[in-house]
Design an enzyme around this catalytic site. Structure first.
Site, PDB file in Angstrom:
ATOM      1  CB  SER A 132      -0.965   0.039   1.234  1.00  0.00           C
ATOM      2  OG  SER A 132      -0.130  -0.131   2.582  1.00  0.00           O
ATOM      3  CG  HIS A 133       2.468   3.197   2.466  1.00  0.00           C
ATOM      4  ND1 HIS A 133       1.511   2.328   3.257  1.00  0.00           N
ATOM      5  CD2 HIS A 133       1.891   4.401   2.599  1.00  0.00           C
ATOM      6  CE1 HIS A 133       0.616   3.131   4.078  1.00  0.00           C
ATOM      7  NE2 HIS A 133       0.792   4.360   3.689  1.00  0.00           N
ATOM      8  CD  GLU A 155      -9.154  -3.093   4.927  1.00  0.00           C
ATOM      9  OE1 GLU A 155     -10.079  -4.073   5.328  1.00  0.00           O
ATOM     10  OE2 GLU A 155      -8.274  -2.903   5.515  1.00  0.00           O
TER      11      GLU A 155
HETATM   12  P1  NDP Z   1      -1.700  -3.084   9.708  1.00  0.00           P
HETATM   13  O1  NDP Z   1      -2.920  -3.057  10.490  1.00  0.00           O
HETATM   14  O2  NDP Z   1      -1.469  -3.816   8.618  1.00  0.00           O
HETATM   15  O3  NDP Z   1      -0.468  -3.516  10.828  1.00  0.00           O
HETATM   16  C1  NDP Z   1      -0.249  -2.954  11.827  1.00  0.00           C
HETATM   17  C2  NDP Z   1       1.006  -3.429  12.606  1.00  0.00           C
HETATM   18  O4  NDP Z   1       0.663  -4.552  13.362  1.00  0.00           O
HETATM   19  C3  NDP Z   1       2.217  -3.722  11.875  1.00  0.00           C
HETATM   20  O5  NDP Z   1       3.162  -3.369  12.509  1.00  0.00           O
HETATM   21  C4  NDP Z   1       2.196  -5.271  11.711  1.00  0.00           C
HETATM   22  O6  NDP Z   1       3.314  -5.825  11.486  1.00  0.00           O
HETATM   23  C5  NDP Z   1       1.363  -5.798  12.954  1.00  0.00           C
HETATM   24  N1  NDP Z   1       0.836  -6.934  12.912  1.00  0.00           N
HETATM   25  C6  NDP Z   1       0.070  -7.372  12.071  1.00  0.00           C
HETATM   26  N2  NDP Z   1      -0.362  -8.514  12.234  1.00  0.00           N
HETATM   27  C7  NDP Z   1       0.280  -8.863  13.348  1.00  0.00           C
HETATM   28  C8  NDP Z   1       0.336 -10.106  14.063  1.00  0.00           C
HETATM   29  N3  NDP Z   1      -0.493 -11.283  14.081  1.00  0.00           N
HETATM   30  N4  NDP Z   1       1.081 -10.100  15.239  1.00  0.00           N
HETATM   31  C9  NDP Z   1       1.935  -9.180  15.499  1.00  0.00           C
HETATM   32  N5  NDP Z   1       2.157  -7.980  14.624  1.00  0.00           N
HETATM   33  C10 NDP Z   1       1.170  -7.875  13.663  1.00  0.00           C
HETATM   34  O7  NDP Z   1      -1.569  -1.695   9.636  1.00  0.00           O
HETATM   35  P2  NDP Z   1      -2.609  -0.393   9.402  1.00  0.00           P
HETATM   36  O8  NDP Z   1      -3.318  -0.841   8.262  1.00  0.00           O
HETATM   37  O9  NDP Z   1      -2.958   0.144  10.628  1.00  0.00           O
HETATM   38  O10 NDP Z   1      -1.633   0.751   8.651  1.00  0.00           O
HETATM   39  C11 NDP Z   1      -0.988   0.359   7.313  1.00  0.00           C
HETATM   40  C12 NDP Z   1       0.160   1.562   7.308  1.00  0.00           C
HETATM   41  O11 NDP Z   1      -0.559   2.731   6.552  1.00  0.00           O
HETATM   42  C13 NDP Z   1       1.148   1.980   8.401  1.00  0.00           C
HETATM   43  O12 NDP Z   1       2.400   1.807   7.725  1.00  0.00           O
HETATM   44  C14 NDP Z   1       0.930   3.471   8.473  1.00  0.00           C
HETATM   45  O13 NDP Z   1       2.062   4.263   8.858  1.00  0.00           O
HETATM   46  C15 NDP Z   1       0.332   3.863   7.215  1.00  0.00           C
HETATM   47  N6  NDP Z   1      -0.501   5.056   7.244  1.00  0.00           N
HETATM   48  C16 NDP Z   1      -0.077   6.111   7.026  1.00  0.00           C
HETATM   49  C17 NDP Z   1      -0.648   7.466   6.823  1.00  0.00           C
HETATM   50  C18 NDP Z   1      -0.030   8.888   6.540  1.00  0.00           C
HETATM   51  O14 NDP Z   1      -0.712   9.805   6.775  1.00  0.00           O
HETATM   52  N7  NDP Z   1       1.079   8.609   6.122  1.00  0.00           N
HETATM   53  C19 NDP Z   1      -2.144   7.284   7.453  1.00  0.00           C
HETATM   54  C20 NDP Z   1      -2.723   6.100   7.731  1.00  0.00           C
HETATM   55  C21 NDP Z   1      -1.840   5.065   7.645  1.00  0.00           C
HETATM   56  P3  NDP Z   1       3.951  -6.403  10.220  1.00  0.00           P
HETATM   57  O15 NDP Z   1       4.031  -5.338   9.152  1.00  0.00           O
HETATM   58  O16 NDP Z   1       5.116  -7.257  10.350  1.00  0.00           O
HETATM   59  O17 NDP Z   1       2.672  -7.343   9.575  1.00  0.00           O
END
Ligand code: NDP
Length: 332
Positions: free
Chosen positions: A46-47, A187
């Site tokens: 997504s990024h 999403e």
């Molecule tokens: P996710 O819900 O996909 O993941 C959130 C975190 O949870 C990640 O660090 C992920 O690690 C971890 N995680 C997921 N599943 C597990 C698990 N089973 N056990 C342990 N850890 C877990 O992220 P979001 O959808 O909330 O956000 C996605 C991205 O969007 C982020 O990078 C955020 O910075 C970005 N974003 C940026 C914005 C901006 O304005 N610049 C605005 C909003 C969001 P892993 O990566 O290893 O799966």
């Protein structure tokens, strides 16, 4: 959907060509392209290249400065204040993160407050730049309002992400990086486009009633994760990346910055030197906790999925939709 396989070098070249054609200078193009490259390398789609059109469009329209030269405006005590020159955040990070790391190592803790930058990326890249130097770190940024307060229905907060990273000597760092909304905005938009339902708890309609109809959520508001607990995190991020550093709240961003895509705002990044706060044993102590957590089947650390992807993509390359590949080729 047909897909095109690219090597990581091809990902970088494609991103650089698109940004250069949009008018970014070499420094800006390199910083932004590397951020998309890191996302593709780690399977954080997504990024990755998905964002190329947004970056290029904002530079072409003049909303973002593709020739930004961010500067350190002041450094007093443990605080560094930067002016982002209306460029994308990764450009400010090139100067800001080394200064922040050096200060945290001498002070134990330090803060980098970046004003006037556009954050269109994930937060883990800047956090990982700091964990790579043995520092724990946190990052916060806000965005235009899409999310309601607990008990409310009005859009008041951005999807306001925060990230926290902890260094692990000889191992990938533990980094969580998450939005404070239950689902990413993209999403909900994809669900609306494809005629799917949004997940339960994703948002409320204009009447304030919870719904899984993505179109109703887009005209209503997204919900924070975990009801009032996530709303409190969104509120904290709004204050830390807004009033605390002399920047806009999500509501103010919404008033001043219309439309989708990169939004204006700022970023707060904190760095901590574990050995200065907890002593020489701090990281080893953290490892004992991780060992305990990972001894349970089914448990992994945040950041582990990206690390696993990273071990494969240098050999295997990455797959992107062919339509996306063609869209970016047209930008070059
Ligand atoms: P996710 O819900 O996909 O993941 C959130 C975190 O949870 C990640 O660090 C992920 O690690 C971890 N995680 C997921 N599943 C597990 C698990 N089973 N056990 C342990 N850890 C877990 O992220 P979001 O959808 O909330 O956000 C996605 C991205 O969007 C982020 O990078 C955020 O910075 C970005 N974003 C940026 C914005 C901006 O304005 N610049 C605005 C909003 C969001 P892993 O990566 O290893 O799966």
């Amino acid at each position: 959907m047909t897909e095109t396989r690219l090597t990581l070098d091809e990902v970088m070249d494609l991103a650089l060509a698109a940004l250069g054609a949009a008018g970014a200078d070499v420094t800006n193009a390199n910083a932004i392209a590397r951020t998309m490259w890191r996302a593709e390398r780690d399977g954080a789609k997504s990024h990755g290249l998905f964002r190329a059109a947004g970056y290029c469009g904002a530079i072409r329209s003049g909303k973002a400065n593709g020739r930004a030269a961010p500067t350190i405006a002041s450094q007093e005590g443990a605080v560094i204040r930067m002016e982002g020159d209306n460029g994308f955040a990764p450009v400010a990070h090139m100067t800001g993160l080394p200064a922040l790391a050096a200060l945290a190592k001498t002070q134990g803790v330090a803060a980098l407050a970046i004003r006037r930058c556009l954050h269109y990326a994930a937060l883990w890249p800047e956090v990982e730049t700091l964990t790579d130097q043995g520092l724990a770190a946190m990052a916060f940024t806000s965005s235009p309002p899409y999310v309601h307060m607990a008990g409310g229905r009005k859009r008041v907060f951005g999807t306001n992400p925060m990230a926290f990273g902890w260094p692990r000597p000889g191992k990938p760092p533990m980094i969580f990086d998450q939005a404070s909304s239950l689902t990413a905005r993209g999403e909900v938009m994809i669900a609306a486009r494809d005629g799917h339902e949004a997940p339960q708890g994703a948002g409320v309609g204009p009447d304030g009633a919870p719904t899984t109809d993505p179109k109703a959520i887009l005209s209503g508001a997204q919900s924070p994760f975990g009801d009032y607990k996530g709303a409190a995190i969104a509120l904290m991020v709004d204050l830390l990346a807004g009033p605390l550093i002399g920047e806009l709240t999500s509501l103010e961003t919404g008033e001043q910055d219309v439309g989708e895509g990169p939004s204006i705002g700022g970023q707060l990044i904190l760095a901590f030197a574990p050995e200065r706060l907890g002593g020489a044993d701090a990281l080893a102590h953290g490892e004992r906790l991780f060992e305990e957590l990972l001894s349970e089947p089914g448990v992994r650390l945040p950041g582990g999925r990206r690390a696993a992807e990273r071990s494969k993509t240098p050999e295997e390359g990455v797959l992107i939709p062919t339509s996306l590949y063609e869209e970016i080729r047209e930008l070059t």
